[in-house]
Design a protein around this motif. Structure first.
Motif, mmCIF file in Angstrom:
data_model
loop_
_atom_site.group_PDB
_atom_site.id
_atom_site.type_symbol
_atom_site.label_atom_id
_atom_site.label_comp_id
_atom_site.label_asym_id
_atom_site.label_seq_id
_atom_site.Cartn_x
_atom_site.Cartn_y
_atom_site.Cartn_z
ATOM 1 N N THR A 185 -3.834 1.883 9.962
ATOM 2 C CA THR A 185 -4.702 2.691 9.709
ATOM 3 C C THR A 185 -6.143 2.068 9.903
ATOM 4 O O THR A 185 -6.164 0.720 10.126
ATOM 5 C CB THR A 185 -4.529 3.034 8.058
ATOM 6 O OG1 THR A 185 -4.840 1.838 7.493
ATOM 7 C CG2 THR A 185 -3.450 3.848 7.769
ATOM 8 N N VAL A 210 -8.549 10.192 3.554
ATOM 9 C CA VAL A 210 -7.422 9.599 4.290
ATOM 10 C C VAL A 210 -7.407 10.569 5.327
ATOM 11 O O VAL A 210 -6.959 10.016 6.389
ATOM 12 C CB VAL A 210 -6.320 10.003 3.035
ATOM 13 C CG1 VAL A 210 -4.877 10.301 3.711
ATOM 14 C CG2 VAL A 210 -6.129 8.986 1.934
ATOM 15 N N ASN A 252 -7.696 -0.012 5.241
ATOM 16 C CA ASN A 252 -6.780 -0.258 4.429
ATOM 17 C C ASN A 252 -6.818 0.641 2.989
ATOM 18 O O ASN A 252 -8.027 1.056 2.730
ATOM 19 C CB ASN A 252 -6.241 -1.603 4.215
ATOM 20 C CG ASN A 252 -7.395 -2.361 3.623
ATOM 21 O OD1 ASN A 252 -8.090 -2.005 2.537
ATOM 22 N ND2 ASN A 252 -7.774 -3.776 4.066
ATOM 23 N N ALA A 253 -5.765 0.382 2.053
ATOM 24 C CA ALA A 253 -5.798 1.084 0.749
ATOM 25 C C ALA A 253 -6.957 0.422 -0.033
ATOM 26 O O ALA A 253 -7.592 1.571 -0.707
ATOM 27 C CB ALA A 253 -4.553 1.060 0.269
ATOM 28 N N GLU A 303 0.763 -1.203 -0.032
ATOM 29 C CA GLU A 303 -0.069 0.197 -0.122
ATOM 30 C C GLU A 303 0.928 1.190 0.133
ATOM 31 O O GLU A 303 1.894 1.239 0.548
ATOM 32 C CB GLU A 303 -0.992 0.305 1.282
ATOM 33 C CG GLU A 303 -1.701 -1.146 1.429
ATOM 34 C CD GLU A 303 -2.706 -1.277 2.737
ATOM 35 O OE1 GLU A 303 -2.730 0.006 3.326
ATOM 36 O OE2 GLU A 303 -3.610 -2.022 2.635
ATOM 37 N N TYR A 329 -7.054 6.963 7.037
ATOM 38 C CA TYR A 329 -5.551 6.425 6.313
ATOM 39 C C TYR A 329 -4.620 7.256 6.807
ATOM 40 O O TYR A 329 -3.617 7.476 5.837
ATOM 41 C CB TYR A 329 -5.799 6.370 4.804
ATOM 42 C CG TYR A 329 -4.859 5.404 3.981
ATOM 43 C CD1 TYR A 329 -5.233 3.919 4.472
ATOM 44 C CD2 TYR A 329 -3.997 5.769 3.441
ATOM 45 C CE1 TYR A 329 -4.076 3.202 3.853
ATOM 46 C CE2 TYR A 329 -2.929 4.772 2.952
ATOM 47 C CZ TYR A 329 -3.063 3.623 3.253
ATOM 48 O OH TYR A 329 -2.312 2.708 2.580
#
Ligand code: HEC
Length: 151
Positions: free
Chosen positions: A131, A100, A134-135, A23, A115
């Protein structure tokens, strides 16, 4: 026993390192104004999975604060803005930035930074270095929200 334990935490450490590598954690060069133009992962994103991430309690659970018309969810909140047509207001790159780390734009917002690793308060030890999403989950959400337009 102790050795097995040390070994398993080493494996866990290596594994999380590998994940962080796959990521792209957000670095300043990825931010342009109030946007993050590049996806956080090369994995293909899906509006359908995005809807699930948005709704499910053990994933994003965004319905706690946001509403989207026609969404199949038992309960939807109104602490945050209605996101039914957010794709008309914001570009995918603007949406990505807000998921994010909205707190970097609006320090007083109640919306979590999903994130971000730095400056998180009151993180339990077991969750440190992680985080909230996740991505992949962020990218599914970006696809889903960008698709939410009037027509
Ligand atoms: C605790 C409440 C809360 C939760 C949970 C929450 N949000 Fe928010 N969100 C807000 C508030 C409030 C705002 C508006 C900014 C402000 O005034 O603080 C906002 C703003 C936004 C915006 C910008 C909308 C615009 O029109 O500018 C997007 C996009 C967004 N949220 C998406 C999400 C997603 C996706 C999730 C789940 C991963 C989520 N939010 C979870 C409270 C929340």
């Amino acid at each position: 026993m102790i050795r097995a334990c040390a070994l398993s935490s080493l494996v866990a450490l290596l594994f999380s390192g590998a994940e962080a590598f796959a990521e792209r954690l957000v670095t300043p060069d990825m931010i342009v104004g109030d946007t993050i133009p590049a996806p956080l992962t090369d994995t293909a994103s899906s509006t359908e999975i995005g809807e699930t991430v948005f709704t499910e309690r053990d994933q994003g659970h965004c319905v706690l604060c946001h509403q989207i018309d026609d969404l199949d969810a038992e309960f939807q909140g109104n602490v945050g803005p209605d996101l039914s047509t957010v794709g008309d207001r914001l570009s995918p790159a603007q949406i990505r930035f807000r998921l994010v780390d909205l707190q970097s734009l609006m320090p007083d917002t109640v919306m979590p930074s999903y994130y971000r690793l730095h400056d998180l308060n009151q993180v339990q030890e077991q969750f440190q270095g992680q985080t909230i999403l996740n991505a992949e989950q962020i990218e599914h959400l970006v696809a889903y929200l960008a698709s939410r337009t009037q027509d």
